[in-house]
Design a protein around this motif. Structure first.
Motif, PDB file in Angstrom:
ATOM      1  N   ARG A  19      -6.947  39.103 -28.296  1.00  0.00           N
ATOM      2  CA  ARG A  19      -8.465  39.193 -28.789  1.00  0.00           C
ATOM      3  C   ARG A  19      -9.005  40.573 -28.148  1.00  0.00           C
ATOM      4  NH1 ARG A  19      -7.124  35.491 -31.171  1.00  0.00           N
ATOM      5  NH2 ARG A  19      -7.589  33.353 -31.378  1.00  0.00           N
ATOM      6  N   SER A  22     -12.241  40.239 -25.846  1.00  0.00           N
ATOM      7  CA  SER A  22     -12.217  39.393 -24.689  1.00  0.00           C
ATOM      8  C   SER A  22     -12.279  40.309 -23.433  1.00  0.00           C
ATOM      9  CB  SER A  22     -11.164  38.287 -24.717  1.00  0.00           C
ATOM     10  OG  SER A  22     -11.608  37.456 -25.646  1.00  0.00           O
ATOM     11  N   LEU A  61     -14.377  35.066 -31.491  1.00  0.00           N
ATOM     12  CA  LEU A  61     -13.667  33.892 -31.420  1.00  0.00           C
ATOM     13  C   LEU A  61     -14.048  33.046 -32.573  1.00  0.00           C
ATOM     14  CD1 LEU A  61     -14.465  33.050 -27.643  1.00  0.00           C
ATOM     15  CD2 LEU A  61     -12.470  33.845 -28.616  1.00  0.00           C
ATOM     16  N   ASP A  64     -12.433  34.824 -35.854  1.00  0.00           N
ATOM     17  CA  ASP A  64     -10.973  34.740 -36.156  1.00  0.00           C
ATOM     18  C   ASP A  64     -10.222  33.331 -36.824  1.00  0.00           C
ATOM     19  OD1 ASP A  64      -8.062  35.178 -34.996  1.00  0.00           O
ATOM     20  OD2 ASP A  64      -8.375  33.044 -34.036  1.00  0.00           O
ATOM     21  N   LYS A  65     -11.063  32.389 -37.055  1.00  0.00           N
ATOM     22  CA  LYS A  65     -11.057  31.301 -37.611  1.00  0.00           C
ATOM     23  C   LYS A  65     -11.128  31.254 -39.089  1.00  0.00           C
ATOM     24  CE  LYS A  65     -10.612  30.087 -33.209  1.00  0.00           C
ATOM     25  NZ  LYS A  65     -11.044  31.241 -32.868  1.00  0.00           N
ATOM     26  N   ASP A 137      -7.455  31.044 -28.190  1.00  0.00           N
ATOM     27  CA  ASP A 137      -8.959  31.160 -27.568  1.00  0.00           C
ATOM     28  C   ASP A 137      -8.731  30.644 -26.213  1.00  0.00           C
ATOM     29  OD1 ASP A 137      -9.754  32.243 -29.813  1.00  0.00           O
ATOM     30  OD2 ASP A 137     -10.979  30.612 -30.470  1.00  0.00           O
ATOM     31  N   VAL A 141      -9.170  33.725 -23.505  1.00  0.00           N
ATOM     32  CA  VAL A 141     -10.356  33.699 -22.651  1.00  0.00           C
ATOM     33  C   VAL A 141     -10.348  33.222 -21.137  1.00  0.00           C
ATOM     34  CG1 VAL A 141     -12.795  32.602 -22.506  1.00  0.00           C
ATOM     35  CG2 VAL A 141     -11.922  33.461 -24.697  1.00  0.00           C
TER      36      VAL A 141
END
Length: 155
Positions: A19, A22, A61, A64-65, A137, A141
């Motif tokens: 990520r 992040s 976040l 990314d989906k 995630d 995270v």
């Protein structure tokens, strides 16, 4: 200099591999919580940067989906990882060792981006894009928060 002195920078580079935003979001959150990074991070003195880092972390976040989300190893994805890992790696290194911290974070982030992508693709084939992304995630995270929390101290 001991290996342990650069461990937070290496670990935040690993976070950036999966990520890209992040590390910066975790640093911004720590700054807002009154924590200080060992290395200099002048950018966090800018409220616009702090807000932007948090918003970009949250946006990543969600993005990314999406089915249209590009792989993390495309040129812009790698560039984002290089920048984020470098900045965060420098901030988490001891004062005066910021360049070394940036270098080891980037050297960790780039090759691991390929490994984390391969792992994510395997997970996506088994449990789908959204579920695999949510699991990733949670791991990334929480790791970013733990690493930054460990490497920073209260003012």
């Amino acid at each position: 200099m001991r290996y342990r002195d650069l461990l937070p920078s290496i670990l935040i580079g690993a976070v950036a591999s999966a990520r890209s935003m992040s590390p910066m979001a975790a640093l911004a959150g720590a700054h807002l919580a009154g924590r200080r990074s060992p290395g200099r991070l002048v950018l966090l003195k800018q409220p616009l940067f702090t807000a932007g880092a948090l918003m970009m972390g949250i946006g990543e976040l969600f993005g990314d989906k999406m089915k249209t989300a590009p792989d993390r190893t495309v040129a812009l994805g790698l560039l984002a990882r290089i920048m984020s890992a470098g900045i965060a790696g420098a901030a988490l290194a001891l004062r005066g060792r910021e360049r070394a911290g940036a270098a080891v974070a980037v050297a960790t982030a780039v090759p691991l981006a390929y490994l984390t992508l391969a792992g994510r693709k395997r997970a996506m084939s088994r449990i789908g894009q959204i579920r695999s992304g949510l699991i990733e995630d949670a791991v990334i995270v929480s790791s970013a928060i733990a690493i930054v929390g460990w490497a920073t101290r209260r003012r």
